[in-house]
Write a protein that holds these residues in place. Structure first.
Motif, PDB file in Angstrom:
ATOM      1  N   ALA A  50     -48.306 -59.991   1.838  1.00 35.90           N
ATOM      2  CA  ALA A  50     -47.456 -58.901   1.035  1.00 35.90           C
ATOM      3  C   ALA A  50     -45.973 -58.936   1.207  1.00 35.90           C
ATOM      4  CB  ALA A  50     -48.049 -57.584   1.690  1.00 35.90           C
ATOM      5  N   LYS A  51     -45.510 -59.180   2.312  1.00 37.40           N
ATOM      6  CA  LYS A  51     -44.017 -59.442   2.677  1.00 37.40           C
ATOM      7  C   LYS A  51     -43.372 -60.628   1.770  1.00 37.40           C
ATOM      8  CE  LYS A  51     -40.657 -60.460   6.418  1.00 37.40           C
ATOM      9  NZ  LYS A  51     -40.456 -60.619   7.701  1.00 37.40           N
ATOM     10  N   LYS A  52     -44.132 -61.525   1.767  1.00 37.77           N
ATOM     11  CA  LYS A  52     -43.716 -62.824   0.937  1.00 37.77           C
ATOM     12  C   LYS A  52     -43.548 -62.427  -0.588  1.00 37.77           C
ATOM     13  CE  LYS A  52     -44.487 -67.522  -0.191  1.00 37.77           C
ATOM     14  NZ  LYS A  52     -45.196 -67.661  -1.421  1.00 37.77           N
ATOM     15  N   GLU A  90     -52.260 -50.868   6.348  1.00 39.86           N
ATOM     16  CA  GLU A  90     -51.085 -51.574   7.117  1.00 39.86           C
ATOM     17  C   GLU A  90     -49.950 -51.817   5.895  1.00 39.86           C
ATOM     18  OE1 GLU A  90     -49.694 -53.071  10.722  1.00 39.86           O
ATOM     19  OE2 GLU A  90     -51.217 -51.862  10.142  1.00 39.86           O
ATOM     20  N   ILE A  91     -50.461 -52.382   4.965  1.00 42.02           N
ATOM     21  CA  ILE A  91     -48.975 -52.549   4.083  1.00 42.02           C
ATOM     22  C   ILE A  91     -48.476 -51.359   3.557  1.00 42.02           C
ATOM     23  CG2 ILE A  91     -48.851 -53.513   1.725  1.00 42.02           C
ATOM     24  CD1 ILE A  91     -50.991 -55.573   1.906  1.00 42.02           C
ATOM     25  N   SER A  92     -49.280 -50.423   3.682  1.00 43.04           N
ATOM     26  CA  SER A  92     -48.753 -48.944   3.219  1.00 43.04           C
ATOM     27  C   SER A  92     -47.654 -48.453   4.181  1.00 43.04           C
ATOM     28  CB  SER A  92     -49.870 -47.704   2.799  1.00 43.04           C
ATOM     29  OG  SER A  92     -50.526 -48.253   1.657  1.00 43.04           O
ATOM     30  N   SER A  93     -48.206 -48.760   5.487  1.00 43.06           N
ATOM     31  CA  SER A  93     -47.353 -48.351   6.302  1.00 43.06           C
ATOM     32  C   SER A  93     -46.202 -48.971   6.671  1.00 43.06           C
ATOM     33  CB  SER A  93     -48.067 -48.254   7.827  1.00 43.06           C
ATOM     34  OG  SER A  93     -47.485 -48.162   8.980  1.00 43.06           O
ATOM     35  N   PRO A  96     -43.788 -48.629   2.771  1.00 40.75           N
ATOM     36  CA  PRO A  96     -44.120 -47.643   2.014  1.00 40.75           C
ATOM     37  C   PRO A  96     -43.703 -47.429   0.465  1.00 40.75           C
ATOM     38  CG  PRO A  96     -42.303 -47.214   3.573  1.00 40.75           C
ATOM     39  CD  PRO A  96     -42.750 -48.456   3.922  1.00 40.75           C
ATOM     40  N   ASP A  97     -42.675 -48.322   0.055  1.00 41.91           N
ATOM     41  CA  ASP A  97     -42.329 -48.159  -1.272  1.00 41.91           C
ATOM     42  C   ASP A  97     -43.063 -49.364  -2.174  1.00 41.91           C
ATOM     43  OD1 ASP A  97     -40.318 -46.283  -0.712  1.00 41.91           O
ATOM     44  OD2 ASP A  97     -38.704 -47.741  -0.306  1.00 41.91           O
ATOM     45  N   ALA A  98     -43.852 -49.941  -1.551  1.00 43.00           N
ATOM     46  CA  ALA A  98     -44.471 -50.948  -2.365  1.00 43.00           C
ATOM     47  C   ALA A  98     -45.764 -50.367  -3.215  1.00 43.00           C
ATOM     48  CB  ALA A  98     -45.209 -51.933  -1.495  1.00 43.00           C
ATOM     49  N   ILE A 114     -57.305 -45.163  -2.658  1.00 45.16           N
ATOM     50  CA  ILE A 114     -56.054 -44.155  -3.004  1.00 45.16           C
ATOM     51  C   ILE A 114     -55.720 -43.560  -1.803  1.00 45.16           C
ATOM     52  CG2 ILE A 114     -55.356 -42.486  -4.513  1.00 45.16           C
ATOM     53  CD1 ILE A 114     -55.296 -45.296  -5.890  1.00 45.16           C
ATOM     54  N   ASP A 115     -56.641 -42.697  -1.069  1.00 45.18           N
ATOM     55  CA  ASP A 115     -56.302 -41.960   0.254  1.00 45.18           C
ATOM     56  C   ASP A 115     -55.703 -42.853   1.236  1.00 45.18           C
ATOM     57  OD1 ASP A 115     -57.575 -39.916  -0.996  1.00 45.18           O
ATOM     58  OD2 ASP A 115     -59.477 -40.165  -0.146  1.00 45.18           O
ATOM     59  N   ALA A 116     -55.989 -44.043   1.397  1.00 49.61           N
ATOM     60  CA  ALA A 116     -55.427 -44.952   2.261  1.00 49.61           C
ATOM     61  C   ALA A 116     -53.986 -45.557   1.816  1.00 49.61           C
ATOM     62  CB  ALA A 116     -56.363 -46.259   2.544  1.00 49.61           C
ATOM     63  N   GLY A 117     -53.586 -45.161   0.437  1.00 50.75           N
ATOM     64  CA  GLY A 117     -52.464 -45.662   0.240  1.00 50.75           C
ATOM     65  C   GLY A 117     -52.016 -46.331  -1.031  1.00 50.75           C
ATOM     66  N   ALA A 118     -53.110 -46.673  -1.775  1.00 52.06           N
ATOM     67  CA  ALA A 118     -52.940 -47.544  -2.897  1.00 52.06           C
ATOM     68  C   ALA A 118     -52.712 -46.527  -3.968  1.00 52.06           C
ATOM     69  CB  ALA A 118     -54.507 -48.176  -3.379  1.00 52.06           C
TER      70      ALA A 118
END
Length: 282
Positions: A50-52, A90-93, A96-98, A114-118
């Motif tokens: 995700a970072k990459k 984890e990616i959402s944390s 957060p702007d992704a 969606i509840d988890a951050g998607a």
């Protein structure tokens, strides 16, 4: 070349405009994805990817826990959730702007993701494999990617008969499905013609040649051809060798007005967008 017609969707309360095409990076949390370099079954691996991808210019990250390759093994809802939720959280944390998309055809997985951050639901079945999907999307009020497919990942390659041509069949499908989606309370809709899904090799290229016809719906068009068999079979290569072919097909799709490219290789897709945009006619 076709320019986007001021299309936009609302994501996380913000208006996202398609002034230029967006790149969606693929992160598979499956052990059997057709392209093994995209398999990120551990959270740390997925976070690194995700970072990459974000650094390389991805605007959306698509997280999937159910392989949709032809003949893929069936996966339970429980297992799919166990694969995708920790990665999304984890990616959402960390970022957060992704903008994260959940690649699923199950409304339960969609809701919990969606509840988890998607923030987007990407459904390969266009609602055909879960009768509750459209209502759930309406309740969640999130953008929905509707893909064209027949049958299931296990049966789709036996369902390739289109009496009036594949593009006509795809357009008829979207015409019907769009009305169902809107009647169920859906708002923002993106369409994906489903290259490689219930289509022969020749039908994939027929659909690509006629891709501009899909602009009739005045909706954003997503194209996902990254390292697929429509490239590897035509060139007689394997998926690891298909990056150049992917870039060529992505460029053609951009010239025909695609607004989103779903890819394994973000850097190269972003380069396709930048260079293609330079030739855009105003």
């Amino acid at each position: 070349m076709r320019k986007s017609n001021n299309l936009s969707i609302k994501i996380k309360g913000k208006l996202v405009e398609f002034n230029e095409p967006l790149v969606m990076g693929i992160i598979n949390t499956t052990p059997d994805s057709f392209y093994n370099q995209s398999r990120k079954i551990y959270v740390d691996d997925a976070l690194f990817q995700a970072k990459k991808m974000l650094k390389e210019g991805a605007k959306i990250l698509d997280i999937g826990g159910y392989s949709s390759r032809p003949g893929a093994d069936h996966v339970s809802i429980k297992e799919e959730l166990e694969r995708v939720l920790p990665v999304i959280e984890e990616i959402s944390s960390k970022y957060p702007d992704a903008i994260l998309s959940i690649d699923t055809f199950r409304s339960e997985v969609a809701e919990k993701s969606i509840d988890a951050g998607a923030a987007i639901i990407n459904d390969i079945s266009g609602g055909s494999l879960d009768e509750n999907m459209y209502n759930k999307v309406g309740q969640l009020a999130v953008p929905y990617i509707m893909m064209h497919m027949r049958g299931t990942p296990q049966t789709m390659q036996t369902l390739t008969d289109y009496p009036n041509g594949v593009t006509h069949g795809v357009m008829h499908y979207f015409s019907d499905k769009k009305n169902e989606f809107l009647n169920a309370g859906g708002l923002d809709l993106i369409i994906d013609p489903g290259f490689g899904f219930a289509k022969t090799l020749d039908q994939n290229y027929e659909l690509l040649r006629e891709l501009e016809m899909l602009h009739e719906f005045n909706l954003p068009i997503l194209v996902g051809v990254s390292r697929k068999s429509m490239i590897t079979k035509k060139l007689k290569i394997n998926s690891e060798e298909a990056l150049n072919g992917t870039s060529i097909i992505n460029t053609i799709a951009l010239q025909k007005g695609a607004q989103i490219l779903r890819v394994h290789d973000v850097k190269e897709a972003v380069e396709c967008v930048k260079l293609t945009q330079e030739t855009l006619l105003f």
